[in-house]
Each structure stands twice: as C-alpha cells, then as structure tokens.
Design a protein around this motif. Structure first.
Motif, PDB file in Angstrom:
ATOM      1  N   VAL A   1       0.847  -1.194   0.000  1.00 37.68           N
ATOM      2  CA  VAL A   1       0.000   0.000   0.000  1.00 37.68           C
ATOM      3  C   VAL A   1       0.878   1.239   0.000  1.00 37.68           C
ATOM      4  O   VAL A   1       2.034   1.211   0.418  1.00 37.68           O
ATOM      5  CB  VAL A   1      -0.969   0.033   1.196  1.00 37.68           C
ATOM      6  N   GLY A   2       0.290   2.339  -0.477  1.00 36.34           N
ATOM      7  CA  GLY A   2       1.021   3.601  -0.520  1.00 36.34           C
ATOM      8  C   GLY A   2       0.180   4.678  -1.168  1.00 36.34           C
ATOM      9  O   GLY A   2      -1.042   4.726  -0.998  1.00 36.34           O
ATOM     10  N   ASP A   3       0.816   5.542  -1.922  1.00 36.20           N
ATOM     11  CA  ASP A   3       0.092   6.601  -2.623  1.00 36.20           C
ATOM     12  C   ASP A   3       0.810   6.937  -3.924  1.00 36.20           C
ATOM     13  O   ASP A   3       2.010   6.714  -4.074  1.00 36.20           O
ATOM     14  CB  ASP A   3      -0.066   7.855  -1.752  1.00 36.20           C
ATOM     15  N   ASP A   4       0.036   7.473  -4.855  1.00 35.14           N
ATOM     16  CA  ASP A   4       0.575   7.813  -6.169  1.00 35.14           C
ATOM     17  C   ASP A   4      -0.073   9.103  -6.643  1.00 35.14           C
ATOM     18  O   ASP A   4      -1.189   9.453  -6.232  1.00 35.14           O
ATOM     19  CB  ASP A   4       0.294   6.687  -7.164  1.00 35.14           C
ATOM     20  N   LEU A   5       0.632   9.809  -7.504  1.00 35.59           N
ATOM     21  CA  LEU A   5       0.123  11.056  -8.071  1.00 35.59           C
ATOM     22  C   LEU A   5      -0.708  10.719  -9.293  1.00 35.59           C
ATOM     23  O   LEU A   5      -0.177  10.320 -10.340  1.00 35.59           O
ATOM     24  CB  LEU A   5       1.286  11.973  -8.422  1.00 35.59           C
ATOM     25  N   ILE A   6      -2.027  10.860  -9.162  1.00 36.32           N
ATOM     26  CA  ILE A   6      -2.962  10.505 -10.224  1.00 36.32           C
ATOM     27  C   ILE A   6      -3.646  11.775 -10.712  1.00 36.32           C
ATOM     28  O   ILE A   6      -4.380  12.424  -9.958  1.00 36.32           O
ATOM     29  CB  ILE A   6      -4.022   9.497  -9.730  1.00 36.32           C
ATOM     30  N   ASN A   7      -3.377  12.164 -11.956  1.00 35.77           N
ATOM     31  CA  ASN A   7      -3.969  13.382 -12.539  1.00 35.77           C
ATOM     32  C   ASN A   7      -3.775  14.587 -11.624  1.00 35.77           C
ATOM     33  O   ASN A   7      -4.691  15.389 -11.412  1.00 35.77           O
ATOM     34  CB  ASN A   7      -5.469  13.166 -12.810  1.00 35.77           C
ATOM     35  N   GLY A   8      -2.580  14.684 -11.065  1.00 38.45           N
ATOM     36  CA  GLY A   8      -2.238  15.842 -10.245  1.00 38.45           C
ATOM     37  C   GLY A   8      -2.688  15.773  -8.805  1.00 38.45           C
ATOM     38  O   GLY A   8      -2.481  16.730  -8.049  1.00 38.45           O
ATOM     39  N   THR A   9      -3.282  14.649  -8.391  1.00 38.08           N
ATOM     40  CA  THR A   9      -3.779  14.507  -7.020  1.00 38.08           C
ATOM     41  C   THR A   9      -3.204  13.243  -6.402  1.00 38.08           C
ATOM     42  O   THR A   9      -3.186  12.182  -7.042  1.00 38.08           O
ATOM     43  CB  THR A   9      -5.316  14.428  -7.008  1.00 38.08           C
ATOM     44  N   TRP A  10      -2.755  13.339  -5.140  1.00 35.42           N
ATOM     45  CA  TRP A  10      -2.258  12.164  -4.452  1.00 35.42           C
ATOM     46  C   TRP A  10      -3.418  11.259  -4.070  1.00 35.42           C
ATOM     47  O   TRP A  10      -4.406  11.711  -3.494  1.00 35.42           O
ATOM     48  CB  TRP A  10      -1.470  12.546  -3.209  1.00 35.42           C
TER      49      TRP A  10
END
Length: 334
Positions: free
Chosen positions: A109-118
């Motif tokens: 699990v984590g986070d990613d920058l998707i279309n300018g949003t985390w």
C-alpha cells in the motif's frame, strides 16, 4: 538528525557522565541466541537502500537509490523497492508510487500522483497500481498501513485537515472515515490483525480500538510527547519524551499506560510473535539495539552491530529485520 533525537542524545550523555557508570540492562536471563547477520540484496549499480516496513518474514518494502553524503542525507534516483526473502523482486521505474507497507501476501500500500492529485493505492508484486475508493470531498488520500487480513488504513485530506480512513478487506470497494478529534492530523504507524490502528498527531500518540474509537496515549507531564511505533493484538509500544527525560512505553488499546522502561531505553519499534519488544537504548553514550520482555532486557544483542536498527521481529522471534549501514539486513538466531 531530528531535534528530538539530538536532545535525547545530549540528555543521555549528561546523565551517563554524571553517574559515571554503564546503564544497567535488567535482570533477565542471558540470551541463548548467537545472532548471524545477512545483508539484503541491492539492485545492480545501486549503492544504498532503506527498509521502511516489513511483514516480519518474507517481504519488506523501502527505497533504493544514491544516498547524498550531505544533510539531509536524502536519496537521488530514489525508487520504491520490494524485497522477498532478502532479494529484490521489484524496483519501480519511477519515483512514485510511494510504498508504505506490505503484508504477508506481498500486497503493498502507498500513494501515487494521479492526474495531479495524491491518491491511496495498492501495488502488486509486478508493480501494477490500483487506486483505492475515495470520496469526492477528499482533496487527496494515502494508504499507510495494511494487516495480513488485508485491512488498509490511511488518511484523506479535507481542506487543511487529514482524517482517518479504513478500507476493510471484508467489504472490497468500500471505505469508512473514523471519527477523530477536531484538531487532529494523523500520521499512522501500524494496524494489528483485529483492525486497531496506531499513530500520532500533534506530538501525541493515539490508538483506535476494535470499534474504531480514538484514544489518546497517556503520557505524564505538562507537555509530553508520545509516539507509538507498533501494535500487536491490542498491545502498543513506542516512546515518550517530555523534553528533559524519555522512556520506552507500552499502552493498551484504550490508551492507558501499562508500563514504562527507562535505564537508557530510547524507543520501541517492533513486537514479536511471543511478545518480545525490539528497539534501542543507550549503553554508556552509544545507541544499541535491544530486546525487552515484560519491561526487562531479555537480550542485549551484544553480537549485533550497534549500527543496526530494528524494524520488525518474526512471529517465531528468531529473525530481526531492519537497517544497517546503507542497506536492509536481518539477524537470525542460531
């Protein structure tokens, strides 16, 4: 080095000089283990790595790259990395997604920058990213921790505030926000198999019980800090610091203080399958790894390098997983 860590080192050095003796290690029987180190693999041409989380056995996640020799000693060309049994099985091709935790199934699990949003995400062993469900009221989200059942906990941003979120394994495709104090902005450290979550906010630790109710971790003094680092079966361990003294601490899932450990104890980072706690303490002016049992040193880890820091302990407590100089490593009991 953080201001809190620097302050702790100064206080410990002063106390040791004043007393003129080594800090005691407790009264437990001598440990039976002769710990043998195994350094984990690094990717080809990559000189450094840091383990961020481990399931305590098969998997670990962290970052690899080229570490700066100057403050703040961050990484260049940093990439999220997955280890399996000490070998690199995934190194991401880009700086994101950020990998934050992994369970015994190898689910990350984590986070990613998707279309300018985390956005909070899961990442497969092959590097495929799946965005977790979200609310239109959120301006961003991040998944911080996962247990072996697959329950995920993280945070979501609503305006300037972060709220606590759970993505339950029993109800795929759903999420729920947990009630938090009005002034909180939680940072999460762990989740146990029953779904209890630990973290800290504004210098005070917290635990949520099995009903999702928030409890502040008690620490004495007018301006204390309490920081949990691990939870297992409702047992929380971490550290306390009031600016002039510090201690390892253990709490229950209602936030009540069960015990403190002093005598140079600095921090508790992990709990093994039989209840042993791993962390660090001062011996004279040197910070060393250590194991405690019921508040007493059960193994001073004299055969373990003083540069080793514990991140996880295996269920059978025969393996310590963490970081040594510039790379992940493990020590195995023999």
């Amino acid at each position: 080095m953080s201001n809190r860590r620097t302050r702790r080192m100064v206080v410990a050095a002063a106390l040791t000089a004043a007393l003129g003796l080594l800090l005691p290690v407790g009264t437990a029987q001598a440990a039976a283990c002769q710990w043998q180190q195994t350094a984990w693999e690094l990717p080809p041409t990559v000189p450094s790595g840091t383990l961020l989380a481990s399931d305590g056995g098969r998997y670990g996640i962290g970052i690899t790259g080229i570490r700066s020799t100057n403050w703040p000693f961050d990484y260049r060309e940093r990439r999220g990395t997955l280890w399996e049994n000490g070998r690199v099985v995934l190194r991401l091709p880009a700086a994101t997604p950020n990998l934050r935790d992994v369970n015994t199934s190898g689910k990350i699990v984590g986070d990613d920058l998707i279309n300018g949003t985390w956005a909070a995400v899961t990442v497969s062993r092959g590097g495929a990213t799946t965005v977790l469900p979200s609310s239109p009221n959120w301006s961003g989200s991040s998944a911080h921790v996962i247990n072996n059942a697959g329950d995920i906990a993280g945070t979501a941003s609503i305006g300037l505030k972060r709220v606590l979120v759970v993505w339950p394994a029993s109800a795929p495709g759903t999420y729920r926000e947990l009630a938090t104090p009005a002034d909180s902005s939680p940072i999460l450290a762990g989740i146990d198999e029953q779904g209890r979550i630990v973290g800290h906010s504004a210098g005070r630790g917290f635990v949520t019980d099995v009903n999702g109710q928030w409890h502040t971790l008690y620490a004495p003094g007018p301006h204390p800090f309490s920081t949990p680092h691990a939870i297992r079966d409702g047992r929380v361990v971490g550290d306390m610091d009031n600016g002039s003294s510090y201690a390892v601490a253990e709490w229950n899932d209602q936030g009540a203080l069960v015990r403190t450990i002093t005598q140079g104890a600095l921090s508790a980072k992990a709990i093994g399958g039989h209840g042993t706690v791993g962390g660090s303490k001062y011996v004279a002016s040197v910070i060393r790894p250590v194991l405690w049992r019921d508040g007493v040193v059960s193994d001073p880890l004299t055969t373990v390098s003083d540069t080793f820091t514990i991140k996880a302990i295996s269920d059978d407590e025969k393996t310590l997983i963490g970081n040594d100089i510039s790379r992940p490593a493990q020590y195995t009991c023999s």
